[in-house]
Motif scaffolding. Structure first.
Motif, PDB file in Angstrom:
ATOM      1  N   ALA A   1       0.998  -1.962   0.034  1.00 29.77           N
ATOM      2  CA  ALA A   1       0.317   0.222   0.312  1.00 29.77           C
ATOM      3  C   ALA A   1       0.794   1.231  -0.082  1.00 29.77           C
ATOM      4  O   ALA A   1       0.579   2.317  -0.716  1.00 29.77           O
ATOM      5  N   ALA A   2       1.847   1.813   0.684  1.00 29.56           N
ATOM      6  CA  ALA A   2       2.996   2.963   0.665  1.00 29.56           C
ATOM      7  C   ALA A   2       3.346   2.540  -0.375  1.00 29.56           C
ATOM      8  O   ALA A   2       3.556   3.633  -0.978  1.00 29.56           O
ATOM      9  N   ASP A   3       4.272   1.285  -1.364  1.00 27.15           N
ATOM     10  CA  ASP A   3       4.553   2.033  -2.645  1.00 27.15           C
ATOM     11  C   ASP A   3       3.879   2.293  -3.276  1.00 27.15           C
ATOM     12  O   ASP A   3       4.046   3.073  -4.278  1.00 27.15           O
ATOM     13  N   PHE A   4       3.052   1.675  -3.121  1.00 24.51           N
ATOM     14  CA  PHE A   4       1.818   2.034  -4.244  1.00 24.51           C
ATOM     15  C   PHE A   4       1.041   3.243  -4.584  1.00 24.51           C
ATOM     16  O   PHE A   4       1.160   4.044  -5.145  1.00 24.51           O
ATOM     17  N   ALA A   5       0.966   4.129  -3.329  1.00 25.26           N
ATOM     18  CA  ALA A   5       1.047   5.317  -2.524  1.00 25.26           C
ATOM     19  C   ALA A   5       1.997   6.288  -3.408  1.00 25.26           C
ATOM     20  O   ALA A   5       2.068   7.729  -3.989  1.00 25.26           O
ATOM     21  N   ARG A   6       3.740   5.996  -2.938  1.00 25.64           N
ATOM     22  CA  ARG A   6       4.589   6.671  -3.342  1.00 25.64           C
ATOM     23  C   ARG A   6       4.527   6.760  -4.695  1.00 25.64           C
ATOM     24  O   ARG A   6       4.707   7.892  -5.400  1.00 25.64           O
ATOM     25  N   VAL A   7       4.329   6.047  -6.441  1.00 24.35           N
ATOM     26  CA  VAL A   7       4.171   6.216  -7.520  1.00 24.35           C
ATOM     27  C   VAL A   7       2.741   6.930  -7.788  1.00 24.35           C
ATOM     28  O   VAL A   7       3.122   7.608  -8.692  1.00 24.35           O
ATOM     29  N   ILE A   8       1.632   6.851  -7.051  1.00 23.82           N
ATOM     30  CA  ILE A   8       0.386   7.493  -7.502  1.00 23.82           C
ATOM     31  C   ILE A   8       0.127   8.586  -6.445  1.00 23.82           C
ATOM     32  O   ILE A   8       0.205   9.564  -7.795  1.00 23.82           O
ATOM     33  N   ASN A   9       1.264   9.351  -6.033  1.00 23.51           N
ATOM     34  CA  ASN A   9       1.198  10.967  -5.297  1.00 23.51           C
ATOM     35  C   ASN A   9       2.627  11.408  -6.348  1.00 23.51           C
ATOM     36  O   ASN A   9       2.251  12.563  -6.333  1.00 23.51           O
ATOM     37  N   ASP A  10       3.895  10.438  -6.739  1.00 19.60           N
ATOM     38  CA  ASP A  10       4.647  11.169  -7.107  1.00 19.60           C
ATOM     39  C   ASP A  10       4.761  10.009  -8.903  1.00 19.60           C
ATOM     40  O   ASP A  10       6.113   9.961  -8.822  1.00 19.60           O
ATOM     41  N   PRO A  11       4.021  10.091  -9.324  1.00 13.11           N
ATOM     42  CA  PRO A  11       4.334   9.152 -10.994  1.00 13.11           C
ATOM     43  C   PRO A  11       5.219   9.475 -11.814  1.00 13.11           C
ATOM     44  O   PRO A  11       5.764   8.924 -12.079  1.00 13.11           O
ATOM     45  N   GLN A  12       5.587  11.503 -12.421  1.00  9.36           N
ATOM     46  CA  GLN A  12       7.325  11.604 -12.480  1.00  9.36           C
ATOM     47  C   GLN A  12       8.732  11.599 -11.964  1.00  9.36           C
ATOM     48  O   GLN A  12       9.373  11.486 -12.723  1.00  9.36           O
ATOM     49  N   ASN A  13       8.245  10.833 -10.577  1.00 10.15           N
ATOM     50  CA  ASN A  13       9.429  10.796  -9.867  1.00 10.15           C
ATOM     51  C   ASN A  13      11.043   9.759 -10.959  1.00 10.15           C
ATOM     52  O   ASN A  13       9.585   8.419 -11.180  1.00 10.15           O
ATOM     53  N   GLU A  14      11.445   9.963 -10.359  1.00  6.71           N
ATOM     54  CA  GLU A  14      12.474   8.752 -11.066  1.00  6.71           C
ATOM     55  C   GLU A  14      12.478   7.560 -10.878  1.00  6.71           C
ATOM     56  O   GLU A  14      12.325   6.887 -11.151  1.00  6.71           O
ATOM     57  N   LYS A  15      12.820   7.050  -9.244  1.00 10.50           N
ATOM     58  CA  LYS A  15      12.448   5.920  -8.655  1.00 10.50           C
ATOM     59  C   LYS A  15      11.416   5.765  -9.240  1.00 10.50           C
ATOM     60  O   LYS A  15      11.585   4.900  -9.135  1.00 10.50           O
ATOM     61  N   ASN A  16      10.128   6.354  -8.891  1.00  9.61           N
ATOM     62  CA  ASN A  16       8.401   5.637  -8.711  1.00  9.61           C
ATOM     63  C   ASN A  16       8.466   5.388 -10.393  1.00  9.61           C
ATOM     64  O   ASN A  16       7.872   4.043 -10.125  1.00  9.61           O
ATOM     65  N   ASP A  17       9.187   6.048 -10.555  1.00 10.97           N
ATOM     66  CA  ASP A  17       8.534   5.557 -12.280  1.00 10.97           C
ATOM     67  C   ASP A  17       8.952   3.975 -12.964  1.00 10.97           C
ATOM     68  O   ASP A  17       8.893   2.977 -13.481  1.00 10.97           O
ATOM     69  N   ARG A  18      10.490   4.382 -12.895  1.00 10.61           N
ATOM     70  CA  ARG A  18      11.197   2.893 -13.112  1.00 10.61           C
ATOM     71  C   ARG A  18      10.483   1.657 -12.131  1.00 10.61           C
ATOM     72  O   ARG A  18      10.186   0.279 -12.102  1.00 10.61           O
ATOM     73  N   ASP A  19      10.316   2.012 -10.586  1.00  9.37           N
ATOM     74  CA  ASP A  19       9.692   1.341  -9.557  1.00  9.37           C
ATOM     75  C   ASP A  19       7.953   0.179 -10.042  1.00  9.37           C
ATOM     76  O   ASP A  19       8.252  -1.043 -10.337  1.00  9.37           O
TER      77      ASP A  19
END
Length: 333
Positions: A284-302
């Motif tokens: 749930a925390a990982d999904f929120a990280r991507v949903i909240n900041d999808p353009q972040n390079e690490k989030n996008d890569r993950d």
């Protein structure tokens, strides 16, 4: 705050809601069920204010940023499609689809809706101990295979023995051991070792013609992995990954509660961390990280790494079913 909607009102949905709220990143706003009354009964105690029995209206609602889908397996594809087409973040309980063609269509639809995101709720790949095991595998001098066992008696099998056909044990709803418990060990195998060169599945069919249990063999260039799965009996065997003289031992390949390393001299070292009480908090925390900041390079890569892994697991499960001659109605569409 991510505005969350849910489809499904069972125990796994409650566990995800609790995990989502524990992260502090989500607020449950809406519940879909086959009746509005059932949606209210489940949703009101969890803080929801929107209740629906109409899927099109549910997904079109602007009060939703993300939807968690925990419906019967055969409904995941259609509901995920609706979520993507409405530009939502879609979290689908495993297995994400019934066959590999459905996964390919979902990915094609994602290309047309770049604001949407698609996640499979494969909880253990987000947990620290999954990554600890992967790191320890990289330190093995030589890998000689693995045996991963996940067999847990399903309370629904009592109904099967009584002549009934519950959803998790029907071909119609894409049920069976491989599509349920098998997803976990499939994720382990692909996440730790990559895709196998060849596979074989030897199912033991339940009276409803789905696999109640089974053994899968995954062939890699230099080793084999054996998967033992079942919903018609319990196993208490640990799972193991074999080096030359050293071995990684885990209590359960899905929960990954304890993991130890046995060196060449037989000395045992506990290498796992104590898992969270709710095993869905990490995802749930990982999904929120991507949903909240999808353009972040690490989030996008993950995100793309998880999606590629989901597609490979879907392909592996489909290939295993073909080997075991288990055919779902959706395979013929």
């Amino acid at each position: 705050m991510i505005k969350l909607g849910i489809i499904g009102t069972n125990w796994i949905t409650q566990q995800f809601i609790d995990a989502a709220h524990a992260t502090g990143e989500y607020k449950l706003t809406a519940v879909y069920s086959r009746t509005v009354e059932k949606a209210k009964d489940f949703g009101k105690p969890n803080g929801a204010t929107i209740f629906s029995d109409n899927l099109d209206e549910f997904f079109a609602n602007d009060a939703l940023d993300a939807v968690y889908i925990a419906s019967p397996n055969s409904l995941h594809f259609e509901q995920a499609m609706l979520g993507i087409k409405n530009d939502k973040a879609v979290i689908v309980e495993k297995p994400i689809v019934a066959n590999i063609k459905q996964m390919e269509i979902l990915r094609e639809t994602l290309e047309q809706h770049p604001q949407s995101r698609l996640f499979e709720a494969a909880r253990q790949i987000h947990q620290p101990n999954f990554k600890i095991i992967k790191n320890q595998i990289s330190k093995l001098g030589r890998i000689q295979g693995a045996t991963l066992t996940y067999m847990k008696y399903s309370s629904r099998y009592d109904a099967v023995l009584a002549g009934q056909e519950p959803n998790v044990f029907t071909l119609k709803f894409a049920g069976g051991a491989l599509q349920d418990l098998g997803v976990y060990v499939a994720y382990d195998a692909v996440g730790w070792f990559g895709m196998p060169d060849d596979v074989a599945y030897y199912p033991t069919l339940a009276p409803t013609r789905v696999d109640g249990k089974g053994v899968a063999i995954l062939r890699y260039p230099e080793f084999d992995i054996t998967l033992n799965i079942g919903k018609t009996s319990n196993s208490y065997l640990p799972s193991e990954i074999y080096g030359l003289k050293d071995t990684i031992v885990m209590s359960n390949p899905a929960d990954l509660e304890t993991v130890s390393y046995h060196d060449a001299e037989g000395h045992e070292t506990l290498i796992s961390e104590k898992p969270a009480d709710n095993p869905m908090i990490s995802e749930a925390a990982d999904f929120a990280r991507v949903i909240n900041d999808p353009q972040n390079e690490k989030n996008d890569r993950d995100y793309w790494k998880w999606l590629d892994l989901s597609q490979n697991v879907a392909k592996l499960l489909y290939n295993l079913r073909q080997s075991g001659k288990i055919v779902f109605p959706d395979d013929k569409k």
